[in-house]
Write an enzyme that holds these catalytic residues in place. Structure first.
Site, PDB file in Angstrom:
ATOM      1  N   LYS A  79       0.800  -1.229   0.000  1.00  0.00           N
ATOM      2  CA  LYS A  79       0.000   0.000   0.000  1.00  0.00           C
ATOM      3  C   LYS A  79       0.833   1.281   0.000  1.00  0.00           C
ATOM      4  O   LYS A  79       0.471   2.267  -0.622  1.00  0.00           O
ATOM      5  CB  LYS A  79      -0.935   0.012   1.205  1.00  0.00           C
ATOM      6  CG  LYS A  79      -1.981  -1.096   1.168  1.00  0.00           C
ATOM      7  CD  LYS A  79      -2.858  -1.059   2.407  1.00  0.00           C
ATOM      8  CE  LYS A  79      -3.901  -2.175   2.367  1.00  0.00           C
ATOM      9  NZ  LYS A  79      -4.725  -2.187   3.596  1.00  0.00           N
ATOM     10  N   THR A 112       8.747 -10.201  -1.059  1.00  0.00           N
ATOM     11  CA  THR A 112       7.350 -10.493  -1.382  1.00  0.00           C
ATOM     12  C   THR A 112       7.239 -11.836  -2.095  1.00  0.00           C
ATOM     13  O   THR A 112       8.236 -12.486  -2.396  1.00  0.00           O
ATOM     14  CB  THR A 112       6.765  -9.404  -2.297  1.00  0.00           C
ATOM     15  OG1 THR A 112       7.318  -9.550  -3.615  1.00  0.00           O
ATOM     16  CG2 THR A 112       7.085  -8.011  -1.774  1.00  0.00           C
ATOM     17  N   LEU A 155      19.416 -22.106   4.659  1.00  0.00           N
ATOM     18  CA  LEU A 155      20.379 -23.195   4.440  1.00  0.00           C
ATOM     19  C   LEU A 155      21.235 -22.902   3.218  1.00  0.00           C
ATOM     20  O   LEU A 155      20.731 -22.404   2.204  1.00  0.00           O
ATOM     21  CB  LEU A 155      19.635 -24.519   4.241  1.00  0.00           C
ATOM     22  CG  LEU A 155      18.863 -25.071   5.432  1.00  0.00           C
ATOM     23  CD1 LEU A 155      18.129 -26.346   5.030  1.00  0.00           C
ATOM     24  CD2 LEU A 155      19.799 -25.347   6.599  1.00  0.00           C
ATOM     25  N   ASP A 178       5.383 -25.102  -4.829  1.00  0.00           N
ATOM     26  CA  ASP A 178       6.540 -24.484  -4.179  1.00  0.00           C
ATOM     27  C   ASP A 178       7.777 -25.377  -4.306  1.00  0.00           C
ATOM     28  O   ASP A 178       8.877 -24.912  -4.627  1.00  0.00           O
ATOM     29  CB  ASP A 178       6.215 -24.230  -2.705  1.00  0.00           C
ATOM     30  CG  ASP A 178       7.334 -23.519  -1.978  1.00  0.00           C
ATOM     31  OD1 ASP A 178       7.699 -22.407  -2.392  1.00  0.00           O
ATOM     32  OD2 ASP A 178       7.848 -24.076  -0.991  1.00  0.00           O
ATOM     33  N   LYS A 227      11.430 -25.001  -6.447  1.00  0.00           N
ATOM     34  CA  LYS A 227      12.740 -25.146  -5.805  1.00  0.00           C
ATOM     35  C   LYS A 227      13.628 -26.143  -6.545  1.00  0.00           C
ATOM     36  O   LYS A 227      14.810 -25.862  -6.794  1.00  0.00           O
ATOM     37  CB  LYS A 227      12.556 -25.565  -4.345  1.00  0.00           C
ATOM     38  CG  LYS A 227      11.958 -24.477  -3.459  1.00  0.00           C
ATOM     39  CD  LYS A 227      11.696 -24.979  -2.053  1.00  0.00           C
ATOM     40  CE  LYS A 227      11.121 -23.870  -1.163  1.00  0.00           C
ATOM     41  NZ  LYS A 227      10.825 -24.336   0.205  1.00  0.00           N
ATOM     42  N   GLY A 261      10.122 -20.492   7.927  1.00  0.00           N
ATOM     43  CA  GLY A 261      10.007 -19.582   9.064  1.00  0.00           C
ATOM     44  C   GLY A 261      10.577 -18.221   8.725  1.00  0.00           C
ATOM     45  O   GLY A 261      11.573 -18.108   8.005  1.00  0.00           O
TER      46      GLY A 261
END
Length: 816
Positions: free
Chosen positions: A508, A557, A615, A680, A684, A799
């Site tokens: 925003k 993002t 990692l 996802d 990767k 995380g």
């Protein structure tokens, strides 16, 4: 005898004049010639009066009134009432003369250079008179002398040339007869043999002082100004600039020629001829040592560069053509043509093939230069032996100056390497045969960045300043700024890095602080209260406008629109650090283009957190490949969220409950469907395969979905959760079957022989994946060197905190 010159800022007001008198009173007993400029800004106002009068605009009278009032106020503030009468009369008489002169200009509608010189002379004549009177009133043996009686010039009004033979004779005779201890003289002004007022050019008060010092063989020339000496660069542009303690005459001339405004370029010549030291001092900090300019500068063998300067608003003129090769006289004709129009040539370079000559001039002279050069070479251009004159505008010149450059190798290499690393393109180069100056022509847009870059390269011991522009201030972004703030002292002390966040944005709003960087203790408040509406194109425009050295764009993002901007940052030499997987898992050509742009523009493109959060998955893979190892196979559990889900899918907990728990803890993507669909993980393993050198698209990856077909099609997260709830028995069956066979569920990605796949597997107890706990990831590299036992990388793979630390690590890598 000493000569002291005080500039306009040193005589700006009554307090400044008192300060000058105090300085002079503290000087050892002796004889002093004191040269003064006009009160600050008075000369500009006088020029404005003349120009307005020539346009028949009566407003010039208002300006004259302001000039009179300012001088009268200074008299009232400096002198007791009993002393003011004759001073006020003197000022009023001169103002009347000035007004009559302007009235004449008004009548004839023309402002000649001769008239303008006469008008401008009022400033210095008034300030010198008032300062001499103040010294007398303070009890000093002082007198005032009109410099026009001493310095004789030709009739080139506006910038007259000094007749040194006549002037020196007048100066010597005067100082032999005059016995006053303090003799105050107006700077800048002079006269012809016919007693017509002339001026020595803007900044000419310095020149006046140097002429006097040389004529009387003064033992020191002091130039008092508002800065503490010549600086290593312009302090208004380079905050880290500092005063130069010692500098040679030649170095000072080079710096002043290339825009160092502390000293007027012609000033040095007369003093240099007589080997008179020049001391630059600060009127407002008289105890500062300042800069000493003299012939026997102490040479610091380890410091090749003395200062950096530059000139803006420059244009390049290039005359080229095959007709020049082997034909003498072209250079002579070119420079004679420019001389006829009194066009100053700042920069010259010529190709060794004699095919072209390039000169740099002020942009304001371009039209005159083009006209005169086109006329001079019209025949050759018509016969196509020469190309039409090529003109390039919006340029500037950066000069690195140092007498010791010739004694140390690699100075030019260091200069151009530093510019190149910051994507500053060099248009032309010139180096004098004395090797005291290396000049480079660059875009005017890059002027500030180039000065700061070169100053950092040659003068600043660490810390190195790093400027961050961060998009995405959610969980990862917030943790990243928290970590930067916590580590700022360590980075400064141990790694010599000063990390500044210049720009922040969420979906925003965006907020910038280009002066000192954003305060990371209250960034949220500033973003909300001071932020402006976020638009990625406006955000990029701000980044381009700031044009800061060592800039990095950080994308926290999951936005596809944001990921598609990376090429624009890299093209501008701005490194990209991202945990957003979309760019590197987009079509292969786009991925390859980003890698190519990174190499071509020397802008780091780092995305370690695309696979395995913090990692070292990608960096280890690159190290293996770069050291000559060959990747045979990759097996990996790459989804911390899926590993968390299947490790906690125990007892009576439903699959939906575990998914929601993972989302709440921040282990999943904002949309958990991305994790559960396997997309996802596909991204990767695709990135790892591409880093291995395999040309692979996302559609080439074989996927075996573990979700029921009904769950795969849902229009919202809420609808998806409802379908997961309905299918709870389906998930219990998958889990119970694995437990019955004493196996564990793992979502595994594989790469081998140029092919990749992802899918849910039940792994045996002997497999390394069996022991994976919590949200951990594990990657097994089976390579030529690690053929018997794979190289294993294991740790938390999801995380906000670990992802932020991975981004932070990439930022630090990028600085190297």
């Amino acid at each position: 005898m000493q000569v002291l010159k005080f500039g306009g800022s040193s005589v700006a007001h009554s307090d400044a004049i008192k300060r000058i008198c105090s300085l002079l009173e503290q000087k050892p007993k002796g004889r002093y010639a004191i040269v003064v400029s006009a009160l600050e800004n008075i000369t500009d106002q006088l020029i404005q009066c003349g120009q307005l009068a020539s346009k028949r605009r009566n407003i010039y009278k208002n300006i004259l009134e302001k000039i009179e009032i300012r001088h009268l106020n200074i008299i009232r503030e400096l002198f007791p009432i009993t002393y003011q009468s004759h001073l006020i009369s003197w000022i009023k008489k001169n103002i009347n003369d000035l007004e009559n002169l302007c009235d004449g200009v008004f009548q004839v509608k023309e402002l000649s250079k001769r008239s303008l010189d006469k008008i401008m002379s009022f400033g210095e004549l008034s300030s010198s008179f008032l300062i001499a009177e103040k010294l007398k009133e303070s009890g000093l043996d002082a007198s005032c002398k009109d410099s026009r009686d001493l310095i004789i010039t030709d009739s080139q009004f506006g910038c007259a040339q000094v007749d040194f033979t006549t002037s020196n004779h007048h100066i010597i005779q005067f100082f032999r007869k005059k016995t006053s201890e303090y003799i105050v003289l107006p700077g800048f002004i002079s006269s012809t043999l016919k007693n017509e007022t002339t001026t020595l050019g803007r900044g000419g008060s310095d020149y006046t002082a140097s002429i006097l010092a040389a004529a009387i063989s003064a033992n020191l020339l002091e130039i008092w100004t508002d800065v503490s000496g010549l600086m290593t660069a312009n302090p208004k542009i380079v905050n880290q600039a500092f005063p130069i303690k010692e500098i040679s005459y030649e170095e000072a001339m080079e710096l002043s020629h290339f825009g160092a405004k502390v000293i007027y370029p012609p000033t040095i010549h007369p003093a240099m001829k007589k080997h008179i030291p020049i001391q630059i001092k600060n009127t407002f900090s008289p105890k500062d040592p300042g800069t000493l300019i003299y012939i026997n500068k102490n040479v610091n063998i380890s410091q090749p560069v003395t200062g950096i300067s530059g000139i803006q608003n420059m244009a390049l003129l290039t005359l080229e053509g095959s007709g020049m090769v082997g034909i003498p006289g072209y250079s002579k004709r070119l420079f004679e043509a420019l001389l006829r129009e009194k066009i100053n040539v700042i920069f010259i370079t010529q190709s060794s093939s004699e095919h072209s000559i390039t000169t740099g001039i002020h942009e304001m002279d371009v039209i005159k230069a083009k006209t005169v050069i086109d006329n001079e070479f019209s025949k050759e251009i018509y016969q196509k032996r020469l190309d039409p004159l090529r003109i390039e505008k919006d340029l500037c010149i950066i000069a690195v100056v140092g007498e010791n450059m010739k004694n140390l190798h690699g100075t030019s290499g260091k200069m151009f390497s530093a510019l190149g690393r910051n994507s500053i393109n060099v248009r032309a180069i010139a180096q004098g045969s004395t090797e005291k100056n290396i000049s480079a022509v660059i875009k005017k847009y890059d002027f500030k960045k180039a000065l700061n870059t070169l100053h950092e390269a040659f003068f600043e011991s660490p810390p190195k300043q790093i400027n961050l522009f961060i998009c995405g201030v959610g969980k990862v972004g917030s943790k990243l700024m928290e970590q930067i703030d916590q580590q700022k002292n360590y980075l400064l002390e141990e790694l010599k890095l000063q990390v500044r966040v210049i720009g922040l944005a969420n979906s925003k709003k965006m907020y910038f602080d280009n002066n000192h960087g954003i305060n990371l203790n209250d960034w949220k408040k500033n973003l909300i209260q001071k932020g402006i509406s976020m638009n990625i194109f406006s955000f990029m425009e701000k980044v381009w406008k700031f044009n800061l050295r060592n800039s990095l764009f950080v994308d926290n993002t999951a936005s596809e629109k944001m990921a598609m901007t990376y090429d624009k940052f890299l093209k501008n030499g701005i490194g990209v650090i991202t945990c957003n997987k979309i760019a590197c898992s987009s079509n292969y050509d786009h991925y390859k283009r980003l890698k190519t742009l990174s190499r071509h523009f020397k802008a780091p493109f780092l995305f370690e957190t695309n696979v395995g959060a913090s990692l070292p998955v990608i960096s280890t893979l690159n190290d293996l490949i770069n050291s000559g190892d060959k990747i045979n196979k990759i097996e990996a559990v790459l989804s911390g969220s899926l590993n968390f889900i299947f490790n906690h899918f125990l007892g009576k907990k439903s699959f939906l409950e575990v998914v929601k728990e993972a989302q709440l803890k921040g282990y999943t993507e904002p949309d958990p469907r991305i994790d559960l669909s396997g997309l996802d993980v596909m991204r990767k393993i695709l990135i790892l395969a591409r880093e291995c050198g395999t040309i692979l698209e996302l559609s080439d990856i074989h996927q075996k979905s573990f979700l029921p077909e009904t769950c795969s099609i849902s229009n919202s997260i809420e609808e998806f959760y409802q379908k997961l709830h309905k299918c709870k028995n389906y998930f219990f069956k998958i889990r119970n079957k694995a437990e019955k066979n004493k196996k564990r569920l793992r979502f595994v990605a594989r790469y081998e022989n140029g092919k990749a796949s992802v899918g849910l597997e039940s792994v045996k107890q002997i497999h390394p994946f069996f022991q994976l706990e919590g949200k951990d990831n594990m990657v097994l590299y089976n390579t030529y060197r690690y053929s018997e036992q794979p190289l294993i990388i294991k740790g938390a793979g999801a995380g906000a905190e670990v992802t932020a630390s991975g981004v932070f690590s990439d930022i630090i890598k990028a600085t190297k």
